[in-house]
Design an enzyme around this catalytic site. Sequence first.
Site, short mmCIF file in Angstrom:
data_model
loop_
_atom_site.label_atom_id
_atom_site.label_comp_id
_atom_site.label_asym_id
_atom_site.label_seq_id
_atom_site.Cartn_x
_atom_site.Cartn_y
_atom_site.Cartn_z
N TYR A 462 1.21 -1.08 -0.06
CA TYR A 462 -0.14 -0.19 -0.10
C TYR A 462 0.44 1.60 0.12
O TYR A 462 0.55 2.20 0.58
CB TYR A 462 -0.30 0.19 0.95
CG TYR A 462 -1.53 -1.27 2.33
CD1 TYR A 462 -2.76 -1.83 0.61
CD2 TYR A 462 -1.25 -2.28 2.86
CE1 TYR A 462 -3.62 -2.92 1.03
CE2 TYR A 462 -2.26 -2.88 3.04
CZ TYR A 462 -3.05 -3.43 2.46
OH TYR A 462 -3.39 -4.46 2.08
N HIS A 463 1.69 0.71 -0.77
CA HIS A 463 2.69 2.25 -0.70
C HIS A 463 2.78 2.65 -2.20
O HIS A 463 4.40 2.98 -2.47
CB HIS A 463 4.67 2.07 0.33
CG HIS A 463 4.11 1.70 1.26
ND1 HIS A 463 4.79 0.39 1.81
CD2 HIS A 463 3.02 2.01 2.14
CE1 HIS A 463 5.31 0.62 3.12
NE2 HIS A 463 3.65 0.81 3.60
N PRO A 464 2.33 3.56 -3.21
CA PRO A 464 2.57 3.54 -4.34
C PRO A 464 3.38 5.22 -4.09
O PRO A 464 3.11 6.12 -3.50
CB PRO A 464 1.47 3.52 -5.16
CG PRO A 464 0.22 3.77 -4.28
CD PRO A 464 0.56 3.33 -2.87
#
Length: 538
Positions: A462-464
């Site tokens: 969940y780290h774009p």
Amino acid sequence: MDSTYDVIVCGAGAAGCVIAARLSEDPGRRVLLIEAGPHNRRLSVVAPAAFSSQFGTKLDWNYWTEPEENLFGRSLHEPRGRLMGGCSSMNAMMYVRGNRYDYDSWAADGATGWTADECLPYFTRSEDNADLGGPYHGRGGPMHVETNTPDPVTRKIVDACVEAGFDRLDDLNGARQDGVAFTQVNHRHGMRHDTATAFLSGARKRPNLTILKGAVVQRVVVRGGRAEGVEILRGRESIRLNATDEVVLSAGAFGTPEILQRSGVGPADHLRSVGVTPVLDLPAVGRHLMEHPFQFVNYELTGADQGLFDVAHPKHLARWLARRDGKLTSNVGEALGFFRTDPSLPAPDMELVIAPLFFWEHGKREHPRPAFSLGLSYVAPTSRGSVMIDSPDPRAKAKIRLNMLSTQAEVDAIVRGVHKAREIVSMPALDGLRGAEINPGVWVGDDYALAQWVRSTVEHTYHPTSTARIGTPETGACDPELRVHGILNLRIGDASAMPTITRGNTHAPTIMIGERCAAFIRGERLASGPPAALAATA
């Protein structure tokens, strides 16, 4: 609501709330903060352990990637917060700054002013740390940080990590990152402390700050090479709002390049192909997407300890509602470790997330018996993806391509991580606690089988980041002061501006970027922090 403001901030997420709050501290500056989603005063937001229940709901932008060619054609769900606080209201609340190697590398590659020591004051400025002090931490800032009180299962897994060679640390945001520690979290009084709560609770009372919810930014209005304002869609009505000084895009690593591209700022050939008239050819907008691959290893629990197996039982909700304590205060990822799968690396390439429950497929899959999970977040990826609109319609999502695990070296590192996880679980500290290996299972033993299993099951953390990054006009979207190349009065203020992804959870660095963006607009410069300000590489 007025039609003209000094500054318009697009997106009330982890950075946007920071920027709007800081800019509105100047009473003469009229600030508008625009958010597409609703308020954040919801049980699934406030109760820490309930965060994954928001995925796929109306609070989620609900992005899905295009079929990933390196993952056997799987499409991955990318939850993104669509509410006040953005992903800070949906994440697992882990406060991790990254490694000083990340920031020093940014500066060495052209992001002047972004070394670890230069970024540290903007971390500590936000922070109100209940447990840690010294040169690495702040007190009295808006954002509450405290060290997790872990479940007994988590404590035993941490002991096993130490037996397996990890150094036991008190602070992963201090002098060293290599090691294991209980997670620093954005909790306060047993509740999530997101940026909307932290930064806007007092700021929303200021007459010069306007917060507009339920509005989607269609595009930035650019005329004569200058950002003059934005067009928003509210319900079925299209509204023009003017900015006399600045427009700031804080819509995240997906939303910010979408807005830029709909505004005609991006790869000109692609924009023409989807019906958008180019205003400025910036080929890097929407490119360079980075994400941390995330691989879980799961084990059953034996003995009396259940971990968080029964966290959904009504008795825990009743306790939390009455006393704001108990199992619902867990952020699930209760301890973290950082290690190098190759000792020759300049910094850790793997983050170990320790969770005293079964977690698989974004928390949707259940297991009938108590279990624990070791998550392996590969924090040094080399793969790059893209975010490209397919239509000028703001209701149509861009096509997301992570291009995850495009090199075998990334897969090999995760396989080495799985071996390390198995070593940890074999340690004496877990005697009487470890049960059967659920995933991948003992029958998945050799490296080839593990590599195939990784490609067939890996998710993301969940780290774009990095889709409107600091760089030159050829390699990035903005300069080191976050000003969009070629467009006056337009800045980027979110994780999309990161030149490369940091080694760790991206929430804390995004808050820091928000602090820096506001400081740039205000003309402020904070003194650099001490040497070895962020976690050292040694």
